[in-house]
Design an enzyme around this catalytic site. Structure first.
Site, PDB file in Angstrom:
ATOM      1  N   ASN A  20       0.815  -1.211   0.000  1.00  0.00           N
ATOM      2  CA  ASN A  20       0.000   0.000   0.000  1.00  0.00           C
ATOM      3  C   ASN A  20       0.852   1.267   0.000  1.00  0.00           C
ATOM      4  O   ASN A  20       2.068   1.232   0.134  1.00  0.00           O
ATOM      5  CB  ASN A  20      -0.920  -0.005   1.216  1.00  0.00           C
ATOM      6  CG  ASN A  20      -0.131  -0.110   2.513  1.00  0.00           C
ATOM      7  OD1 ASN A  20       0.147  -1.218   2.960  1.00  0.00           O
ATOM      8  ND2 ASN A  20       0.257   1.009   3.091  1.00  0.00           N
ATOM      9  N   HIS A  78       0.527  -3.960  23.378  1.00  0.00           N
ATOM     10  CA  HIS A  78      -0.205  -4.034  24.649  1.00  0.00           C
ATOM     11  C   HIS A  78      -1.698  -3.876  24.384  1.00  0.00           C
ATOM     12  O   HIS A  78      -2.275  -2.834  24.611  1.00  0.00           O
ATOM     13  CB  HIS A  78       0.299  -2.960  25.611  1.00  0.00           C
ATOM     14  CG  HIS A  78       1.758  -3.097  25.891  1.00  0.00           C
ATOM     15  ND1 HIS A  78       2.256  -4.038  26.766  1.00  0.00           N
ATOM     16  CD2 HIS A  78       2.828  -2.445  25.391  1.00  0.00           C
ATOM     17  CE1 HIS A  78       3.572  -3.937  26.800  1.00  0.00           C
ATOM     18  NE2 HIS A  78       3.946  -2.990  25.971  1.00  0.00           N
ATOM     19  N   ASP A  90      -4.980   1.418   2.132  1.00  0.00           N
ATOM     20  CA  ASP A  90      -4.153   0.309   2.626  1.00  0.00           C
ATOM     21  C   ASP A  90      -4.486  -0.988   1.889  1.00  0.00           C
ATOM     22  O   ASP A  90      -4.400  -2.073   2.454  1.00  0.00           O
ATOM     23  CB  ASP A  90      -4.331   0.135   4.155  1.00  0.00           C
ATOM     24  CG  ASP A  90      -3.273  -0.799   4.756  1.00  0.00           C
ATOM     25  OD1 ASP A  90      -2.307  -1.136   4.049  1.00  0.00           O
ATOM     26  OD2 ASP A  90      -3.433  -1.196   5.918  1.00  0.00           O
ATOM     27  N   MET A 124      11.170  -4.208  24.984  1.00  0.00           N
ATOM     28  CA  MET A 124      10.483  -2.922  25.151  1.00  0.00           C
ATOM     29  C   MET A 124      11.521  -1.816  24.964  1.00  0.00           C
ATOM     30  O   MET A 124      12.153  -1.360  25.917  1.00  0.00           O
ATOM     31  CB  MET A 124       9.829  -2.867  26.547  1.00  0.00           C
ATOM     32  CG  MET A 124       9.230  -1.524  26.915  1.00  0.00           C
ATOM     33  SD  MET A 124       7.965  -0.913  25.748  1.00  0.00           S
ATOM     34  CE  MET A 124       8.002   0.843  26.143  1.00  0.00           C
TER      35      MET A 124
HETATM   36 CA    CA Z   1      -0.426  -1.881   5.141  1.00  0.00          CA
END
Ligand code: CA
Length: 714
Positions: free
Chosen positions: A279, A636, A324, A675
């Site tokens: 995309n 998360h 997209d 993280m």
């Molecule tokens: Ca995409």
């Protein structure tokens, strides 16, 4: 006489045994004649046609009820079991299974017993975990002439010895390590090269594929999917042509997207490599290429000669892409009889909702019809090859209710084609989305650069958009297994699945069977001609990957990589099965007369710790929520419902994490756990807003927990 015997014996050793004993021995002859040894699985989709179909018939519609557990292999990374998504389809070559897991780990396993032969740790830079939009997944390896090829999340193309798992060569594929490139796709061997693309369009990168010499890893060629600033010249001639479909003053800094992250296909007879491209970035063309244009080669299928890197033909599925609508979905090669003539075709069901049949030698569009709900275009004009827009997709002036959503009507989960039934089996998603453009857009390195707002994710269910929603009342979130006739371009049968689920990739077999896993932890088996459910096996682990099948010592096995994660991490707050059992990645293998499938350990629901007694700044909560959704929710996604795919639920933070929140987010003190620091993308004020949003949620959860405990009967 003796001489002759020795000579014959030598020949026998050379042709009969020795060759076969080389692990991972796949070559051009063997892949072209894969139907002569259907017990093997020699590519992601079994042979060069990538149909995800097997001619094996030992397991068939009448005995599949006896299918049961044969063995399992726990997918492990260096720190223990993986809780990340698994998306690859394993190879099975001469008794050895080769496949990849999260980050680009590679596993070689005895396909009879599940015993590990070797494991390769790609030692990925953990900070790349944050750059990946859709989990740290890997969609598979390539196996060729005694080597196993894999691409790592942090951008290295690696060649391994299939016998030992030792590195033969390792090459950096990234043009710029400061940009948010990652790799999740599978490499493809084509001619004398291995080809790989990349991911990261949403974060502002320019897509390209690179070909490397199989033996040395030396770069052979590189093909950029979209042009750069014309003032800087063009890397190859195709870009000169492509640039005419872009505003010369396009926002080149945003990279424009077009990343290639799915499954390739390669036809050794035509010597053409087929590439599905991604995309745009940013999505709104009014930000990206203000004068408009088709913006080649976004959302396209390209045919490339792997010897030269030159493009033979292209077909763009979504000109001027703004939704997209990637075309990186798996490409299936087949021979179809169309209007009385046998045609060598390729088929694709990209995100945009149309099913395409192209002549794979020439790129001629043979047909394109809606396989799903589509409202952005009315149809594809076969004369021009272009979709005819309805206007319902144009969200420049106001938010628009569009179907398919960002997730597409079909994503990376492989579809399957059975030459026996003549049907394509598509894991279809029916999901609308309200596209809301940001008022203005400026490229920000490392951030989400899509130019839309993600509050659109909940809008279809928001009262404000009730009129849109009601108009499309039959278009709520659904997953459908759709059997599609690619010649008639119409549905043969379909199964509407449990909601919410998210359906896995497909395997079809000559035993008249269609296999599909679900995110809710089941392996489903249907009759290939009718869609009748023949069997369901509960495994307790969400399945996204496509199953495969092989035969050894006369026993047919069905294998699938089970492990939930990937793209839905950010889209669906987890419900149902994902919260009863721990999400532990494993390869599950089944055979006739097998036993009960072992279930993963039960998930113990964590208590909500008492939130710290701080004054919540109510005015920060709304901004904090938006920032959380944009930056944190990808991983998360617990929303008070415990960890999902192994990520801590930030609405149940301990006092220790509360105290160190800034050090974790800014200074990256937990980067060893994956993280990484966010100091480059979030300001101190941003972190504070997120913090106050999270605490406000934790307070609510804690109070609910207290009430529940008080009301518990003694
Ligand atoms: Ca995409």
């Amino acid at each position: 006489m003796t001489k002759l015997i020795i000579l014959s014996f030598g020949l026998f050793v050379f042709f009969g045994c020795e060759n076969k004993s080389i692990p991972g021995r796949i070559d051009k002859e063997r892949i072209l004649q894969a139907d002569d040894e259907p017990q093997q699985w020699l590519s992601l989709g079994r042979d060069f046609k990538q149909q995800h179909y097997s001619p094996l018939t030992s397991i068939h519609k009448d005995n599949v009820k006896d299918l049961g557990f044969a063995w399992q292999y726990n997918i492990r990374t260096e720190n223990g079991r993986t809780h990340r998504g698994l998306e690859a389809t394993p190879f099975m070559v001469d008794g050895v299974m080769y496949t990849s897991g999260a980050w680009g780990f590679v596993y070689a396993i005895d396909a009879r017993t599940g015993k590990e032969l070797w494991k390769y740790n790609p030692k990925v830079d953990a900070s790349y975990g944050r750059k990946a939009c859709c989990d740290v997944v890997n969609r598979g390896v390539a196996v060729w002439q005694g080597k196993v090829y894999v691409a790592t999340l942090d951008g290295y193309m690696v060649c391994l010895d299939a016998a030992t798992g030792n590195e033969v060569w390792r090459t950096d594929t990234f043009t710029d390590r400061n940009l948010a490139y990652t790799i999740t796709g599978a490499p493809q061997v084509a001619g004398n090269v291995v080809v790989i693309g990349n991911s990261g369009a949403e974060y502002g990168v320019r897509g390209y594929i690179t070909a490397y010499d199989l033996e040395t890893g030396k770069q052979a060629w590189r093909f950029f999917i979209v042009p750069g600033d014309p003032k800087k010249g063009f890397e190859h001639e195709e870009l000169k042509m492509a640039s005419k479909t872009w505003d010369p003053n396009s926002d080149w800094e945003s990279g424009a997207g077009g990343t290639v992250w799915g499954q390739f296909a390669y036809d050794p007879q035509l010597n053409l490599l087929y590439v599905g491209t991604g995309n745009s970035n940013p999505y709104p063309i009014w930000f990206r290429s203000p004068a408009g244009g088709d913006n080649l080669f976004l959302s396209s299928i390209l045919a490339i000669n792997p010897d030269t890197g030159k493009m033979a033909w292209y077909y763009q599925t979504t000109p001027g892409e703004i939704w997209d609508y990637t075309a990186t979905m798996n490409i299936v090669l087949a021979e179809l009889k169309i209007k009385g003539a046998e045609r060598k075709v390729l088929m694709q069901a990209p995100k945009n909702g149309f099913f395409y049949v192209l002549d794979r030698a020439t790129g001629e569009l043979l047909s394109a019809e809606k396989y799903s709900r589509v409202n952005w275009a009315s149809h594809v004009d076969l004369k021009t090859g272009r979709p005819v827009l309805t206007g319902q997709g144009w969200y420049k002036d106001e938010p628009k209710f569009v179907i398919p959503a960002l997730s597409g009507a079909h994503s990376w989960q492989p579809m399957s084609y059975s030459p026996k039934t003549g049907l394509v089996y598509i894991p279809e998603i029916v999901l609308p989305w309200i596209y809301v453009a940001k008022k203005e857009y400026k490229y920000a390195a490392g951030h989400d650069n899509t130019g839309i707002t993600y509050s659109g994710s909940s809008l279809p269910f928001d009262k404000k958009f009730k009129p849109y929603y009601e108009k499309f009342a039959d278009t709520v979130e659904m997953n459908i297994l759709k059997a599609w006739d690619p010649v008639k371009q119409q549905v043969a049968w379909q199964v509407i699945q449990e909601v919410p689920t998210g359906n896995g990739g497909i395997l079809s077999t000559a035993g008249d069977l269609v296999f599909q896993g679900t995110n809710r932890g089941k392996l489903m088996i249907y009759h290939a001609s009718t869609g009748q459910k023949l069997k369901e096996i509960f495994v307790g682990t969400g399945i996204m990957a496509a199953p495969m099948t092989y035969e050894l010592d006369g026993e047919q096995y069905v294998a699938v990589m089970a492990g939930f994660g990937g793209d839905p991490i950010g889209f669906y707050p987890p419900k149902g099965i994902m919260h009863e059992y721990e999400n532990i990645g494993r390869i599950l293998v089944f055979k006739l007369g097998g036993g009960e499938t072992p279930l993963p350990p039960k998930l113990i629901k964590k208590e909500v710790p008492a939130p710290p007694a701080i004054q919540i700044k109510g005015e920060l909560i709304a901004a904090g929520k938006e920032l959380y959704i944009e930056n944190c929710r990808r991983c998360h996604a617990g929303f008070g419902d415990d960890h999902f795919a192994g990520f801590p639920d930030l609405m149940k933070m301990s006092n220790e994490i509360h105290t160190n929140f800034k050090q974790v987010v800014f200074d990256g003190i937990l980067s060893g756990n994956g993280m990484a620091s966010f100091s480059d993308v979030l300001s101190e004020a941003d972190v504070e807003a997120i913090y106050h949003y999270l605490i406000s949620e934790q307070v609510k959860l804690y109070q609910a927990q207290e009430t529940e405990q008080k009301n518990k009967p003694e």
